[in-house]
Design a protein around this motif. Structure first.
Motif, PDB file in Angstrom:
ATOM      1  N   MET A   1      62.905  50.176  35.707  1.00 51.99           N
ATOM      2  CA  MET A   1      61.908  49.507  34.981  1.00 51.99           C
ATOM      3  C   MET A   1      62.166  49.047  33.736  1.00 51.99           C
ATOM      4  SD  MET A   1      57.904  50.598  35.271  1.00 51.99           S
ATOM      5  CE  MET A   1      56.519  49.874  34.335  1.00 51.99           C
ATOM      6  N   ALA A   2      62.600  47.714  33.553  1.00 54.81           N
ATOM      7  CA  ALA A   2      62.821  47.350  32.191  1.00 54.81           C
ATOM      8  C   ALA A   2      61.616  46.757  31.510  1.00 54.81           C
ATOM      9  CB  ALA A   2      64.017  46.072  32.511  1.00 54.81           C
ATOM     10  N   ASP A   3      61.579  46.885  30.293  1.00 54.02           N
ATOM     11  CA  ASP A   3      60.411  46.636  29.434  1.00 54.02           C
ATOM     12  C   ASP A   3      60.808  45.346  28.705  1.00 54.02           C
ATOM     13  OD1 ASP A   3      59.057  47.234  26.715  1.00 54.02           O
ATOM     14  OD2 ASP A   3      57.897  47.857  28.454  1.00 54.02           O
ATOM     15  N   ASP A   4      59.946  44.584  28.366  1.00 53.45           N
ATOM     16  CA  ASP A   4      60.133  43.215  27.721  1.00 53.45           C
ATOM     17  C   ASP A   4      60.372  43.402  26.166  1.00 53.45           C
ATOM     18  OD1 ASP A   4      59.798  41.800  29.906  1.00 53.45           O
ATOM     19  OD2 ASP A   4      57.403  41.358  29.422  1.00 53.45           O
ATOM     20  N   TRP A   5      60.103  44.606  25.659  1.00 54.11           N
ATOM     21  CA  TRP A   5      60.317  44.894  24.321  1.00 54.11           C
ATOM     22  C   TRP A   5      61.643  45.482  24.159  1.00 54.11           C
ATOM     23  CZ3 TRP A   5      57.112  42.714  20.959  1.00 54.11           C
ATOM     24  CH2 TRP A   5      55.758  42.508  21.457  1.00 54.11           C
ATOM     25  N   ASP A   6      62.367  45.777  25.008  1.00 53.07           N
ATOM     26  CA  ASP A   6      63.771  46.421  24.985  1.00 53.07           C
ATOM     27  C   ASP A   6      64.565  45.459  24.083  1.00 53.07           C
ATOM     28  OD1 ASP A   6      62.827  48.776  25.752  1.00 53.07           O
ATOM     29  OD2 ASP A   6      63.436  48.480  27.703  1.00 53.07           O
ATOM     30  N   ASP A   7      64.509  44.108  24.613  1.00 54.77           N
ATOM     31  CA  ASP A   7      65.520  43.176  23.842  1.00 54.77           C
ATOM     32  C   ASP A   7      65.053  42.524  22.558  1.00 54.77           C
ATOM     33  OD1 ASP A   7      67.082  43.583  26.432  1.00 54.77           O
ATOM     34  OD2 ASP A   7      65.943  42.071  27.523  1.00 54.77           O
ATOM     35  N   LEU A   8      64.016  42.620  22.232  1.00 54.88           N
ATOM     36  CA  LEU A   8      63.503  42.086  20.958  1.00 54.88           C
ATOM     37  C   LEU A   8      64.160  42.832  19.585  1.00 54.88           C
ATOM     38  CD1 LEU A   8      61.461  40.245  19.713  1.00 54.88           C
ATOM     39  CD2 LEU A   8      59.935  42.405  19.264  1.00 54.88           C
ATOM     40  N   VAL A   9      64.886  41.962  18.817  1.00 58.13           N
ATOM     41  CA  VAL A   9      65.459  42.174  17.753  1.00 58.13           C
ATOM     42  C   VAL A   9      64.651  41.736  16.525  1.00 58.13           C
ATOM     43  CG1 VAL A   9      67.654  42.093  16.405  1.00 58.13           C
ATOM     44  CG2 VAL A   9      67.645  42.112  19.003  1.00 58.13           C
ATOM     45  N   LEU A  10      64.345  42.475  15.707  1.00 56.52           N
ATOM     46  CA  LEU A  10      63.498  42.417  14.461  1.00 56.52           C
ATOM     47  C   LEU A  10      64.404  42.345  13.274  1.00 56.52           C
ATOM     48  CD1 LEU A  10      60.520  44.916  15.078  1.00 56.52           C
ATOM     49  CD2 LEU A  10      60.808  42.269  15.662  1.00 56.52           C
ATOM     50  N   ASP A  11      65.292  41.259  13.487  1.00 53.61           N
ATOM     51  CA  ASP A  11      66.432  41.112  12.116  1.00 53.61           C
ATOM     52  C   ASP A  11      65.389  40.129  10.866  1.00 53.61           C
ATOM     53  OD1 ASP A  11      66.308  38.597  13.614  1.00 53.61           O
ATOM     54  OD2 ASP A  11      68.424  38.481  13.754  1.00 53.61           O
ATOM     55  N   GLU A  12      66.300  39.633  10.196  1.00 50.49           N
ATOM     56  CA  GLU A  12      65.787  38.777   8.967  1.00 50.49           C
ATOM     57  C   GLU A  12      65.289  37.431   9.503  1.00 50.49           C
ATOM     58  OE1 GLU A  12      67.087  37.362   4.571  1.00 50.49           O
ATOM     59  OE2 GLU A  12      68.281  38.792   5.558  1.00 50.49           O
ATOM     60  N   ASP A  13      66.124  36.834  10.501  1.00 45.14           N
ATOM     61  CA  ASP A  13      65.739  35.709  11.050  1.00 45.14           C
ATOM     62  C   ASP A  13      64.440  35.501  11.803  1.00 45.14           C
ATOM     63  OD1 ASP A  13      68.054  34.601   9.962  1.00 45.14           O
ATOM     64  OD2 ASP A  13      69.389  34.945  11.751  1.00 45.14           O
ATOM     65  N   PHE A  14      64.138  36.495  12.455  1.00 47.93           N
ATOM     66  CA  PHE A  14      63.134  36.890  13.158  1.00 47.93           C
ATOM     67  C   PHE A  14      61.713  36.604  12.211  1.00 47.93           C
ATOM     68  CE2 PHE A  14      59.587  39.372  14.682  1.00 47.93           C
ATOM     69  CZ  PHE A  14      59.286  38.697  16.147  1.00 47.93           C
ATOM     70  N   ILE A  15      61.988  37.445  11.184  1.00 43.84           N
ATOM     71  CA  ILE A  15      60.934  37.725  10.314  1.00 43.84           C
ATOM     72  C   ILE A  15      60.779  36.483   9.533  1.00 43.84           C
ATOM     73  CG2 ILE A  15      60.170  38.976   8.140  1.00 43.84           C
ATOM     74  CD1 ILE A  15      61.673  41.399   9.350  1.00 43.84           C
ATOM     75  N   ARG A  16      61.634  35.977   8.822  1.00 45.77           N
ATOM     76  CA  ARG A  16      61.408  34.606   8.162  1.00 45.77           C
ATOM     77  C   ARG A  16      60.998  33.444   8.930  1.00 45.77           C
ATOM     78  NH1 ARG A  16      62.864  35.216   3.082  1.00 45.77           N
ATOM     79  NH2 ARG A  16      64.592  36.710   2.491  1.00 45.77           N
ATOM     80  N   SER A  17      61.175  33.449  10.084  1.00 46.24           N
ATOM     81  CA  SER A  17      60.493  32.523  11.103  1.00 46.24           C
ATOM     82  C   SER A  17      59.281  32.642  11.457  1.00 46.24           C
ATOM     83  CB  SER A  17      61.403  32.297  12.489  1.00 46.24           C
ATOM     84  OG  SER A  17      61.037  33.453  13.218  1.00 46.24           O
ATOM     85  N   ALA A  18      58.559  33.560  10.913  1.00 43.72           N
ATOM     86  CA  ALA A  18      57.048  33.734  11.292  1.00 43.72           C
ATOM     87  C   ALA A  18      56.430  32.725  10.230  1.00 43.72           C
ATOM     88  CB  ALA A  18      56.386  35.153  10.691  1.00 43.72           C
ATOM     89  N   GLY A  19      55.587  31.966  11.288  1.00 46.25           N
ATOM     90  CA  GLY A  19      54.720  30.912  10.658  1.00 46.25           C
ATOM     91  C   GLY A  19      53.481  31.126   9.825  1.00 46.25           C
ATOM     92  N   THR A  20      52.978  32.321   9.846  1.00 51.55           N
ATOM     93  CA  THR A  20      51.620  32.746   9.251  1.00 51.55           C
ATOM     94  C   THR A  20      52.001  33.454   7.793  1.00 51.55           C
ATOM     95  OG1 THR A  20      50.852  33.314  11.221  1.00 51.55           O
ATOM     96  CG2 THR A  20      49.623  34.223   9.432  1.00 51.55           C
ATOM     97  N   THR A  21      51.602  32.775   6.714  1.00 51.94           N
ATOM     98  CA  THR A  21      51.570  33.334   5.347  1.00 51.94           C
ATOM     99  C   THR A  21      50.072  33.374   4.957  1.00 51.94           C
ATOM    100  OG1 THR A  21      51.840  31.150   4.310  1.00 51.94           O
ATOM    101  CG2 THR A  21      53.870  32.297   5.037  1.00 51.94           C
ATOM    102  N   GLU A  22      50.105  34.210   4.027  1.00 51.46           N
ATOM    103  CA  GLU A  22      48.535  34.681   3.481  1.00 51.46           C
ATOM    104  C   GLU A  22      48.911  34.773   1.760  1.00 51.46           C
ATOM    105  OE1 GLU A  22      45.440  38.240   3.442  1.00 51.46           O
ATOM    106  OE2 GLU A  22      46.244  37.642   5.253  1.00 51.46           O
ATOM    107  N   PRO A  23      47.797  33.922   1.244  1.00 54.80           N
ATOM    108  CA  PRO A  23      47.912  34.003  -0.144  1.00 54.80           C
ATOM    109  C   PRO A  23      47.748  35.654  -0.497  1.00 54.80           C
ATOM    110  CG  PRO A  23      45.870  32.997   0.390  1.00 54.80           C
ATOM    111  CD  PRO A  23      47.017  33.002   1.511  1.00 54.80           C
TER     112      PRO A  23
END
Length: 65
Positions: A1-23
């Motif tokens: 049973m493969a989990d969808d979260w197993d292939d997720l890589v939380l690298d710098e590109d992923f973090i910088r591509s986040a669209g939400t910013t808060e002051p």
């Protein structure tokens, strides 16, 4: 049973591509304060040094022993 979260890589590109910013809390506080009353213009450099900073009268001399 493969989990969808197993292939997720939380690298710098992923973090910088986040669209939400808060002051920051300070920016929100100043924006709320300035909505009511505009701040007076401040000079970029003033003639008075910051309190207790570089221009203190108390100086230490370092001696080599």
């Amino acid at each position: 049973m493969a989990d969808d979260w197993d292939d997720l890589v939380l690298d710098e590109d992923f973090i910088r591509s986040a669209g939400t910013t808060e002051p920051s809390a300070r920016a929100r506080m100043l924006a709320a304060r300035w909505r009511d009353e505009q701040p007076e213009p401040q000079p970029w450099r003033s003639d008075e040094p910051p309190a207790g900073w570089f221009f203190s009268k108390r100086r230490r001399r370092w001696r080599r022993r």
